[in-house]
Scaffold this active site. Structure first.
Site, PDB file in Angstrom:
ATOM      1  N   ASN A  73      68.938  39.856  50.947  1.00  0.00           N
ATOM      2  CA  ASN A  73      68.229  40.892  50.200  1.00  0.00           C
ATOM      3  C   ASN A  73      67.284  41.374  51.197  1.00  0.00           C
ATOM      4  O   ASN A  73      66.120  40.768  51.105  1.00  0.00           O
ATOM      5  CB  ASN A  73      68.046  40.206  48.959  1.00  0.00           C
TER       6      ASN A  73
ATOM      7  N   LYS B 249      65.095  43.700  50.662  1.00  0.00           N
ATOM      8  CA  LYS B 249      63.906  44.294  49.742  1.00  0.00           C
ATOM      9  C   LYS B 249      63.563  45.461  50.300  1.00  0.00           C
ATOM     10  O   LYS B 249      64.192  46.330  51.084  1.00  0.00           O
ATOM     11  CB  LYS B 249      62.776  42.984  49.482  1.00  0.00           C
TER      12      LYS B 249
ATOM     13  N   HIS C 138      67.221  41.576  39.550  1.00  0.00           N
ATOM     14  CA  HIS C 138      66.179  40.548  40.599  1.00  0.00           C
ATOM     15  C   HIS C 138      65.060  40.631  39.703  1.00  0.00           C
ATOM     16  O   HIS C 138      64.334  41.495  39.113  1.00  0.00           O
ATOM     17  CB  HIS C 138      66.137  41.496  41.554  1.00  0.00           C
TER      18      HIS C 138
ATOM     19  N   GLU D 122      61.908  40.557  40.717  1.00  0.00           N
ATOM     20  CA  GLU D 122      61.110  41.688  41.034  1.00  0.00           C
ATOM     21  C   GLU D 122      61.027  43.099  40.184  1.00  0.00           C
ATOM     22  O   GLU D 122      60.255  43.714  39.837  1.00  0.00           O
ATOM     23  CB  GLU D 122      61.177  42.093  42.603  1.00  0.00           C
TER      24      GLU D 122
ATOM     25  N   GLU E 234      67.548  32.300  40.992  1.00  0.00           N
ATOM     26  CA  GLU E 234      66.297  32.381  41.914  1.00  0.00           C
ATOM     27  C   GLU E 234      64.913  32.170  41.071  1.00  0.00           C
ATOM     28  O   GLU E 234      64.437  32.838  40.161  1.00  0.00           O
ATOM     29  CB  GLU E 234      66.091  33.934  42.270  1.00  0.00           C
TER      30      GLU E 234
ATOM     31  N   GLY F 200      59.494  33.920  48.036  1.00  0.00           N
ATOM     32  CA  GLY F 200      58.295  34.522  48.893  1.00  0.00           C
ATOM     33  C   GLY F 200      57.244  33.367  48.988  1.00  0.00           C
ATOM     34  O   GLY F 200      56.173  34.002  49.566  1.00  0.00           O
TER      35      GLY F 200
ATOM     36  N   SER G 149      63.017  31.049  48.957  1.00  0.00           N
ATOM     37  CA  SER G 149      62.470  30.368  50.047  1.00  0.00           C
ATOM     38  C   SER G 149      63.491  29.573  50.837  1.00  0.00           C
ATOM     39  O   SER G 149      63.080  28.402  51.265  1.00  0.00           O
ATOM     40  CB  SER G 149      60.978  29.508  49.765  1.00  0.00           C
TER      41      SER G 149
END
Ligand code: 13P
Length: 287
Positions: A45, A47, A132, A134, A204, A210, A249
């Site tokens: 991904n 992003k 996701h 985010e 996730e 991250g 990560s």
């Protein structure tokens, strides 16, 4: 998709106790599960990273390395929308799947700035990441929106990669099981069995995305097995075939241990997917 993963789902192994205690149904279920295969997938991904030119370079780098890794692993890349057309063209004949990172909840119309599933699919894109964290966090995506997006994805033959996962506060409060159950029940449970058979799930944990902090292999296995168990409550044995990816990560240094777990069928990779050597290093975890 190649079927190569012969790992027995943990919920089949963990439930039921000794063979003597199991009834015939359970034994049959276990036997079926043992011979059921799941695809192994490593998806990148990207992003909101790379310009189109940089994205093409990255993709070419991944193609160049593909021959060096186990042919048992399926690759997917999910670049920004602006790169999709070019990368789909470059992907032809490479065996690498291309995904979008989102799609609109509506089919068409006055939705400025949105991109429909039909537009994305018409480019030759096969996958779409939905839900996701985010997008849930920064763009207020709810289960209601995600149900619409899922419907759009399926109507246009895009395979959804549906993301679930708890935040740090929820993990620390021991609510992670409830959170992922709710995210699964409110969206995945609305699918037909046929739609469900095509779904990919990505677990996730938000606290690992991250941050450099990764879930341990045991934490990943525990919750992947739980997700599969929840899926089985609705879809029965079909849950044994659902690919569940880990994301957060993931790096060459930790991928092998996490991917070795029975219910982890690969990864959805963020930062490390932007460097060819790291992405390859993660895929090498299957060798
Ligand atoms: P990182 O690998 O950068 O933690 O991101 C994971 C992710 O969000 C993939 O969708």
């Amino acid at each position: 998709m190649q079927k190569v993963n012969t790992k027995l789902p943990a919920f089949v192994r963990q439930e039921g106790g000794s063979m003597e205690q199991k009834n015939l149904d359970q034994i049959i279920r276990e036997t079926v599960a043992r011979y059921m295969n799941r695809s192994l997938i490593v998806a990148g991904n990207w992003k909101m990273n790379t310009t189109p030119v940089e994205g093409v370079e990255l993709f070419k780098g991944i193609v160049a390395k593909k021959g060096e890794v186990c042919s048992c692993v399926n690759f997917i890349v999910a670049p920004p929308f602006t790169h999709l057309s070019e990368i789909v063209k470059l992907s032809r004949g490479t065996g690498i799947g291309v995904g979008a990172q989102n799609c609109a909840a509506e089919a068409k119309g006055a939705y400025t700035g949105e991109l429909s599933a039909e537009m994305i699919a018409s480019l030759g894109v096969e996958y779409v990441i939905l839900g996701h964290s985010e997008r849930r966090q920064y763009y207020g995506e709810t289960s209601e929106t995600l149900n619409k997006k899922m419907a759009q994805a399926y109507a246009n033959n895009l395979t959804p990669i549906y993301c679930v996962g708890e935040n740090l506060e929820e993990r620390e409060a021991g609510k992670h099981f409830d959170v992922v159950r709710q995210q699964v029940e409110e969206v995945v449970f609305n699918l037909t069995p046929e739609q469900f058979s095509k779904l990919i799930i990505a677990y996730e944990p938000v606290w690992a995305i991250g941050t450099g902090k990764t879930a341990t292999a045991d934490q990943a296995q525990e919750i992947h097995a739980y997700i599969r168990k929840v899926l089985a409550e609705k879809f029965g044995d079909a849950a044994n075939e659902t690919v569940i990816l880990y994301g957060g990560s993931c790096k060459p240094a930790n991928a092998a241990e996490i991917f070795a777990k029975e219910d982890v069928d690969g990864g959805l990779i963020g930062g490390a997917a932007l460097k060819v050597s790291d992405f390859k290093g993660i895929i090498d975890a299957f060798n």
